[in-house]
Motif scaffolding. Structure first.
Motif, PDB file in Angstrom:
ATOM      1  N   TYR A  14       0.800  -1.223   0.000  1.00  0.00           N
ATOM      2  CA  TYR A  14       0.000   0.000   0.000  1.00  0.00           C
ATOM      3  C   TYR A  14       0.833   1.273   0.000  1.00  0.00           C
ATOM      4  O   TYR A  14       0.303   2.354  -0.156  1.00  0.00           O
ATOM      5  N   GLY A  44      -5.716  -0.850   0.295  1.00  0.00           N
ATOM      6  CA  GLY A  44      -5.686  -1.771   1.424  1.00  0.00           C
ATOM      7  C   GLY A  44      -4.870  -1.251   2.595  1.00  0.00           C
ATOM      8  O   GLY A  44      -4.250  -2.026   3.331  1.00  0.00           O
ATOM      9  N   PRO A  46      -3.979  -0.271   6.156  1.00  0.00           N
ATOM     10  CA  PRO A  46      -4.530  -0.705   7.439  1.00  0.00           C
ATOM     11  C   PRO A  46      -4.756   0.470   8.385  1.00  0.00           C
ATOM     12  O   PRO A  46      -4.061   0.644   9.376  1.00  0.00           O
ATOM     13  N   ARG A  48      -7.052   2.576  11.019  1.00  0.00           N
ATOM     14  CA  ARG A  48      -8.150   2.431  11.972  1.00  0.00           C
ATOM     15  C   ARG A  48      -9.259   3.427  11.646  1.00  0.00           C
ATOM     16  O   ARG A  48      -9.016   4.489  11.084  1.00  0.00           O
TER      17      ARG A  48
END
Length: 150
Positions: A14, A44, A46, A48
């Motif tokens: 990413y 993609g 990651p 939150r």
């Protein structure tokens, strides 16, 4: 270069830098916000949920500021998203020479607190924000937020 068991660690897929331009008009605010969200999802990243929400609010504030305050001298703005292994940085560039300062605002007013909000979101997440001059005399306002826990 970081290694794991003697084998070089691979860069997460990413990571990268994406840049797009938009007219300095009101409709560019939601378009920029959606473009950044879609990019992070598509890559993609990651991120939150609370970081994503803060990041999208920052994009909205920075693009709104460029549209409201720089459009006369900068009819086009640039939005850049840079993603590293542990952080994401968004920036908005315009050609207006004024360098804003996040000063204490009169809380009785209905506006003028956008950069204070950007600074607070970045600091609360464990990130940073700043304003830089460009070689062409404009400015870049950026905020970087960590992908992991603050």
């Amino acid at each position: 270069m970081e290694t794991h068991g003697g084998v070089p660690a691979r860069q997460p897929s990413y990571e990268g830098v994406w840049r797009f331009t938009a007219a300095a008009v009101d409709v560019s605010v939601p378009q920029a916000r959606h473009a950044v969200r879609d990019l992070l999802v598509r890559q993609g990243v990651p991120v939150r949920e609370e970081i994503m929400d803060g990041l999208l609010l920052i994009v909205s504030e920075l693009v709104t500021n460029a549209v409201r305050h720089a459009a006369l001298l900068s009819p086009e703005i640039a939005v850049e998203v840079a993603i590293g292994p542990e952080w994401v940085r968004v920036s908005v560039e315009d050609n207006h020479p004024y360098r804003p300062k996040a000063l204490e605002a009169d809380w009785g007013q209905t506006g003028g607190r956008g950069l204070l909000l950007v600074r607070e979101i970045a600091q609360e997440a464990g990130g940073a924000c700043d304003v830089e001059h460009t070689a062409s005399g404009g400015k870049i306002i950026w905020a970087a937020l960590p992908l992991g826990p603050a």
